[in-house]
Write a protein that holds these residues in place. Structure first.
Motif, PDB file in Angstrom:
ATOM      1  N   GLN A 209       0.867  -1.163   0.000  1.00 20.51           N
ATOM      2  CA  GLN A 209       0.000   0.000   0.000  1.00 20.51           C
ATOM      3  C   GLN A 209       0.910   1.219   0.000  1.00 20.51           C
ATOM      4  N   GLY A 210       0.987   1.896  -1.146  1.00 19.39           N
ATOM      5  CA  GLY A 210       1.879   3.046  -1.260  1.00 19.39           C
ATOM      6  C   GLY A 210       3.323   2.622  -1.044  1.00 19.39           C
ATOM      7  N   ASN A 211       3.980   3.284  -0.094  1.00 18.22           N
ATOM      8  CA  ASN A 211       5.381   2.963   0.214  1.00 18.22           C
ATOM      9  C   ASN A 211       5.524   1.783   1.163  1.00 18.22           C
ATOM     10  N   ASP A 212       4.427   1.278   1.680  1.00 14.58           N
ATOM     11  CA  ASP A 212       4.482   0.142   2.606  1.00 14.58           C
ATOM     12  C   ASP A 212       4.545  -1.152   1.799  1.00 14.58           C
ATOM     13  N   VAL A 213       5.646  -1.855   1.907  1.00 11.31           N
ATOM     14  CA  VAL A 213       5.839  -3.085   1.147  1.00 11.31           C
ATOM     15  C   VAL A 213       6.061  -4.244   2.103  1.00 11.31           C
ATOM     16  N   GLY A 214       5.325  -5.303   1.909  1.00 10.27           N
ATOM     17  CA  GLY A 214       5.465  -6.474   2.759  1.00 10.27           C
ATOM     18  C   GLY A 214       4.147  -7.213   2.869  1.00 10.27           C
ATOM     19  N   SER A 215       4.224  -8.498   3.170  1.00  9.31           N
ATOM     20  CA  SER A 215       3.011  -9.314   3.238  1.00  9.31           C
ATOM     21  C   SER A 215       2.071  -8.863   4.346  1.00  9.31           C
ATOM     22  N   GLN A 216       2.595  -8.169   5.363  1.00 10.83           N
ATOM     23  CA  GLN A 216       1.732  -7.711   6.447  1.00 10.83           C
ATOM     24  C   GLN A 216       0.782  -6.599   6.011  1.00 10.83           C
ATOM     25  N   TYR A 217       1.035  -6.006   4.838  1.00  8.03           N
ATOM     26  CA  TYR A 217       0.193  -4.925   4.329  1.00  8.03           C
ATOM     27  C   TYR A 217      -0.774  -5.395   3.247  1.00  8.03           C
ATOM     28  N   ARG A 218      -0.949  -6.685   3.110  1.00 16.19           N
ATOM     29  CA  ARG A 218      -1.797  -7.201   2.029  1.00 16.19           C
ATOM     30  C   ARG A 218      -3.277  -6.896   2.285  1.00 16.19           C
ATOM     31  N   SER A 219      -4.015  -6.913   1.213  1.00 14.44           N
ATOM     32  CA  SER A 219      -5.456  -6.655   1.275  1.00 14.44           C
ATOM     33  C   SER A 219      -6.188  -7.944   1.601  1.00 14.44           C
ATOM     34  N   GLY A 220      -7.073  -7.882   2.597  1.00 18.68           N
ATOM     35  CA  GLY A 220      -7.780  -9.100   2.971  1.00 18.68           C
ATOM     36  C   GLY A 220      -9.095  -8.851   3.687  1.00 18.68           C
ATOM     37  N   ILE A 221     -10.068  -9.698   3.410  1.00 20.20           N
ATOM     38  CA  ILE A 221     -11.341  -9.719   4.128  1.00 20.20           C
ATOM     39  C   ILE A 221     -11.419 -11.081   4.805  1.00 20.20           C
ATOM     40  N   TYR A 222     -11.568 -11.085   6.116  1.00 14.90           N
ATOM     41  CA  TYR A 222     -11.561 -12.338   6.873  1.00 14.90           C
ATOM     42  C   TYR A 222     -12.921 -12.497   7.562  1.00 14.90           C
ATOM     43  N   TYR A 223     -13.691 -13.447   7.055  1.00 12.89           N
ATOM     44  CA  TYR A 223     -15.101 -13.552   7.431  1.00 12.89           C
ATOM     45  C   TYR A 223     -15.315 -14.511   8.608  1.00 12.89           C
ATOM     46  N   TYR A 224     -16.407 -14.260   9.339  1.00 13.34           N
ATOM     47  CA  TYR A 224     -16.776 -15.067  10.506  1.00 13.34           C
ATOM     48  C   TYR A 224     -17.961 -15.981  10.222  1.00 13.34           C
ATOM     49  N   THR A 225     -18.753 -15.642   9.230  1.00 14.37           N
ATOM     50  CA  THR A 225     -19.951 -16.433   8.927  1.00 14.37           C
ATOM     51  C   THR A 225     -20.064 -16.656   7.422  1.00 14.37           C
ATOM     52  N   ALA A 226     -20.900 -17.600   7.055  1.00 18.13           N
ATOM     53  CA  ALA A 226     -21.139 -17.864   5.637  1.00 18.13           C
ATOM     54  C   ALA A 226     -21.774 -16.655   4.961  1.00 18.13           C
ATOM     55  N   GLU A 227     -22.599 -15.936   5.708  1.00 16.17           N
ATOM     56  CA  GLU A 227     -23.240 -14.732   5.162  1.00 16.17           C
ATOM     57  C   GLU A 227     -22.206 -13.658   4.850  1.00 16.17           C
ATOM     58  N   GLN A 228     -21.232 -13.508   5.741  1.00 16.31           N
ATOM     59  CA  GLN A 228     -20.178 -12.529   5.490  1.00 16.31           C
ATOM     60  C   GLN A 228     -19.342 -12.925   4.272  1.00 16.31           C
ATOM     61  N   GLU A 229     -19.044 -14.203   4.151  1.00 15.15           N
ATOM     62  CA  GLU A 229     -18.266 -14.661   2.995  1.00 15.15           C
ATOM     63  C   GLU A 229     -19.004 -14.361   1.688  1.00 15.15           C
ATOM     64  N   LYS A 230     -20.283 -14.667   1.653  1.00 22.70           N
ATOM     65  CA  LYS A 230     -21.086 -14.432   0.447  1.00 22.70           C
ATOM     66  C   LYS A 230     -21.101 -12.944   0.090  1.00 22.70           C
ATOM     67  N   ALA A 231     -21.320 -12.098   1.101  1.00 20.61           N
ATOM     68  CA  ALA A 231     -21.362 -10.652   0.870  1.00 20.61           C
ATOM     69  C   ALA A 231     -20.006 -10.145   0.391  1.00 20.61           C
ATOM     70  N   ALA A 232     -18.918 -10.681   0.967  1.00 22.68           N
ATOM     71  CA  ALA A 232     -17.575 -10.245   0.593  1.00 22.68           C
ATOM     72  C   ALA A 232     -17.264 -10.598  -0.855  1.00 22.68           C
ATOM     73  N   ARG A 233     -17.603 -11.796  -1.271  1.00 26.37           N
ATOM     74  CA  ARG A 233     -17.303 -12.222  -2.639  1.00 26.37           C
ATOM     75  C   ARG A 233     -18.155 -11.460  -3.654  1.00 26.37           C
ATOM     76  N   GLU A 234     -19.402 -11.207  -3.326  1.00 26.21           N
ATOM     77  CA  GLU A 234     -20.255 -10.426  -4.220  1.00 26.21           C
ATOM     78  C   GLU A 234     -19.745  -8.988  -4.320  1.00 26.21           C
ATOM     79  N   SER A 235     -19.289  -8.462  -3.196  1.00 28.56           N
ATOM     80  CA  SER A 235     -18.756  -7.105  -3.186  1.00 28.56           C
ATOM     81  C   SER A 235     -17.488  -7.018  -4.039  1.00 28.56           C
ATOM     82  N   LEU A 236     -16.633  -8.031  -3.942  1.00 28.51           N
ATOM     83  CA  LEU A 236     -15.409  -8.031  -4.750  1.00 28.51           C
ATOM     84  C   LEU A 236     -15.754  -8.048  -6.237  1.00 28.51           C
ATOM     85  N   GLU A 237     -16.738  -8.844  -6.616  1.00 34.05           N
ATOM     86  CA  GLU A 237     -17.130  -8.909  -8.022  1.00 34.05           C
ATOM     87  C   GLU A 237     -17.602  -7.537  -8.523  1.00 34.05           C
TER      88      GLU A 237
END
Length: 292
Positions: A209-237
């Motif tokens: 992200q910008g000047n921040d380089v490293g795996s700790q700065y990666r983009s991620g959505i980490y879901y707790y429920t099946a509903e959250q996973e579904k919403a996250a994948r639809e949002s990404l699309e």
């Protein structure tokens, strides 16, 4: 005969000198190994300080202790201060060679950090977890959302149990800097949190992200429920349709959450780098200065 004798004397003298140097090198390595644990952080910090003094302007993440420095990204929102490019701390060379203190065996058990986040939110609340680069600015953005009742920054998705900030910055533990959001679903939808997540960072840059380089700065959505996973994948699309570059955001189950050190929590609200507090009031639209 005299030449041969002289050659033998020179050879033996050189061998004696080299043997002495070899012994001194071994003694030096043993001394360095004995003090490496206490001097590692200071040496890294001094190295970072020197490099930052010579670099062109960009952003620096200054921490309360001289021993903790890392690269922090430029905000996507408006900026008011110049920045300083700084390298994240490198691993101690002596530790790489097998000298110095070693991590406790239980900390190397990857089954613990790879387990699910078993913390329990407050009654009637839900958890959401996002990685979008430096967690300071991301946390403040979520603090301002009506319906969000609590935010914490920390580390997750890694291979080491109970990591410290220096471990995460080393790039060897695979942890991601994340914000864990606790929200009231009656007053805040998960979809609105996703909208803020996409707006806060560039999801098309891998491990950066910008000047921040490293795996700790990666983009991620980490879901707790099946509903959250579904919403996250639809949002990404939906987001992908609006961008001409591939989104690299990972969508994975929420794993064990390790709360970051206390000075990281609500860092910008407390004053950040320069001691200028930034408002966390609900609905606040003030530009976020990522480093204070």
């Amino acid at each position: 005969m005299r030449i041969c004798g002289a050659g033998t004397v020179v050879y033996e003298s050189l061998w004696s000198i080299l043997g002495g140097i070899h012994k001194r090198i071994l003694m030096l390595l043993k001394c360095l190994a004995a003090i490496s644990s206490s001097y590692t952080t200071t040496s890294n910090s001094l190295s970072v300080f020197v490099s930052s003094s010579l670099s062109s302007p960009s952003k620096t993440k200054f921490l309360p202790s001289l021993s903790r420095f890392s690269v922090k990204r430029s905000c996507l929102l408006s900026q008011t201060r110049p920045s300083i490019a700084v390298s994240r701390p490198s691993m101690n060379l002596l530790n790489r060679l097998g000298f110095g203190s070693s991590r406790a065996p239980e900390n190397m058990d990857s089954s613990i950090p790879q387990g699910p986040d078993d913390d329990i939110p407050a009654p009637g609340q839900q958890f959401a977890q996002f990685g979008a680069g430096c967690f300071w600015g991301v946390e403040l953005a979520f603090q301002r959302v009506p319906g969000v009742t609590k935010t914490e920054v920390g580390y997750t998705q890694g291979l080491v149990h109970n990591p410290a900030y220096e471990d995460v910055c080393s790039g060897t533990t695979n942890h991601s800097e994340v914000v864990r959001v606790q929200y009231d679903p009656k007053n805040c939808s998960y979809e609105s949190l996703l909208d803020l997540f996409w707006a806060r960072h560039d999801p098309t840059t891998l491990n950066r992200q910008g000047n921040d380089v490293g795996s700790q700065y990666r983009s991620g959505i980490y879901y707790y429920t099946a509903e959250q996973e579904k919403a996250a994948r639809e949002s990404l699309e939906q987001q992908q349709k609006q961008l001409n570059r591939k989104i690299v955001t990972e969508i994975l189950p929420a794993k064990k959450f390790y709360r970051a050190e206390e000075y990281h929590q609500q860092y910008l609200e407390k004053g950040g780098r320069f001691g200028f507090r930034q408002s966390s009031a609900k609905g606040c639209n003030d530009p976020i200065r990522c480093y204070g």
